[in-house]
Enzyme design. Structure first.
Site, PDB file in Angstrom:
ATOM      1  CE  LYS A   1      26.729  -5.168  -6.333  1.00  0.00           C
ATOM      2  NZ  LYS A   1      26.838  -4.120  -7.355  1.00  0.00           N
TER       3      LYS A   1
ATOM      4  NE  ARG B   1      -1.489  -2.408   2.846  1.00  0.00           N
ATOM      5  CZ  ARG B   1      -1.594  -3.694   2.528  1.00  0.00           C
ATOM      6  NH1 ARG B   1      -2.683  -4.121   1.961  1.00  0.00           N
ATOM      7  NH2 ARG B   1      -0.631  -4.547   2.793  1.00  0.00           N
ATOM      8  CB  THR B   2       3.369   2.567   2.391  1.00  0.00           C
ATOM      9  OG1 THR B   2       2.570   2.045   3.448  1.00  0.00           O
ATOM     10  CG2 THR B   2       3.905   3.927   2.776  1.00  0.00           C
TER      11      THR B   2
ATOM     12  NE  ARG C   1       6.985   0.746   5.087  1.00  0.00           N
ATOM     13  CZ  ARG C   1       5.776   0.185   5.034  1.00  0.00           C
ATOM     14  NH1 ARG C   1       5.642  -1.082   4.674  1.00  0.00           N
ATOM     15  NH2 ARG C   1       4.709   0.885   5.321  1.00  0.00           N
TER      16      ARG C   1
ATOM     17  CG  HIS D   1       3.201   3.929   8.707  1.00  0.00           C
ATOM     18  ND1 HIS D   1       3.315   4.762   7.608  1.00  0.00           N
ATOM     19  CD2 HIS D   1       2.799   2.725   8.219  1.00  0.00           C
ATOM     20  CE1 HIS D   1       3.002   4.084   6.519  1.00  0.00           C
ATOM     21  NE2 HIS D   1       2.686   2.841   6.857  1.00  0.00           N
TER      22      HIS D   1
END
Ligand code: CP
Length: 314
Positions: free
Chosen positions: A84, A56-57, A106, A134
């Site tokens: 890496k 969703r986000t 995020r 959030h």
């Protein structure tokens, strides 16, 4: 907006929240039209930097940026040079060197978005940092409640009672929502397993209840949380069936909600655990309205953060 970034609801005034929600109303109206695009952010570059999974986000931020005519780039940690050994800060600085105006981040660690704004000059939007915040989820939840109860943003949510049920301790959604809903005037109750209630929940502004049934009594809205299994130490979680019986919103529990009360869930839903499938799919549940409103709310956030920012301004 009084701040150049959106990292935590706690840093924003009620006036900021009302401005975002008011602006989201205009974008929501735009999104109902056949041509759902405006040139407001033409020439701006927005990077979606996701170190944790999202449906969703990430998609709604990308859609929001595209609807505003910004250029968008998606970064996914699993296919990047972090595998890496490149650090989070080096990764962010390299992305910024490509002239990003705004970075959406995020990350599994609380504080990642705050760190990013300290080392980059781009605007930063927190799309979820560990168990911390959030903020756009809380804003879209508040927008959904305003919309459901037919209130303009300026009136806020005064007089409404919202129960947040479930894994409060590990939930950035709960933390942001308690801040956002109380700033807008709502009374917030919380209930859930004792191991999932933070000790400082009252200092956050929420009223703890001893069990789900008493917390739900007379509320205007209930927000059911997903159990954050990925953040739970081993042995902290009861079985799904035990959780469902004691803390889930069953058909019987939902039937006892007062008339007109609505049900929210940030998604993804563990069907049959925190929400019975029949409840999740009922007219009382506004889960897909939340997702729809997420695009308008994120358009408002991107627009307000970027439209007044001159090229290269920190
Ligand atoms: N509500 C929410 O943050 O969903 P995603 O994890 O799919 O983005």
């Amino acid at each position: 907006m009084t701040l150049a970034h959106l990292v935590s609801i706690d840093e924003h005034t009620r006036e900021d929240l009302v401005e975002i929600l008011d602006s989201a109303r205009s974008f929501d109206e735009l999104l109902q039209r056949p041509l759902r695009k405006v040139p407001a952010l033409r020439g701006k570059t927005i990077v979606n930097m996701f170190f944790e999974n999202s449906t969703r986000t990430r998609l709604s931020f990308e859609l929001a940026a595209k609807r505003l005519s910004a250029d968008t780039v998606n970064f996914s940690a699993s296919s990047s040079s972090t595998s890496k050994g490149e650090t989070f800060i080096d990764t962010a600085r390299n992305i910024e060197a490509m002239k990003a105006d705004l970075i959406i981040v995020r990350h599994e660690y609380a504080g990642a978005a705050d760190l990013l704004r300290r080392v980059c000059s781009s605007a930063v939007v927190n799309a979820g940092d560990g168990m911390h915040q959030h903020p756009t989820q809380a804003l879209l939840d508040a927008y959904t409640l305003l919309d459901h109860f037919g209130r303009p943003a300026i009136d806020g949510l005064t007089g409404l009672t919202v129960a947040i049920i479930g894994d409060i301790a590990h939930s950035r959604v709960a933390r942001s929502n308690i801040g956002c809903l109380t700033k807008l005037g709502a009374t917030v109750r919380v209930a859930g397993p004792r191991t999932m209630l933070p000790a400082d929940v009252e200092s956050l502004g929420a009223l703890p209840f001893p069990d789900v049934d008493s917390a739900l009594d007379g509320v205007d809205a209930v927000m059911m949380l997903r159990i954050q299994k990925e953040r739970l130490p081993a042995g902290r979680m009861a079985s799904d069936s035990d959780y469902r019986n004691r803390f889930g919103l069953s058909v019987e529990r939902a039937a006892r909600l007062k008339e007109g009360a609505c049900i929210l869930h940030p998604g993804p839903i563990n069907r049959g655990v925190e929400l019975a499938p029949e409840v999740a799919d009922s007219a009382q549940a506004l889960v897909l309205d939340q997702v729809e409103h997420g695009v308008a709310v994120r358009m408002a956030v991107l627009y307000l953060l970027l439209s007044h920012r001159a090229e290269g301004e920190p």
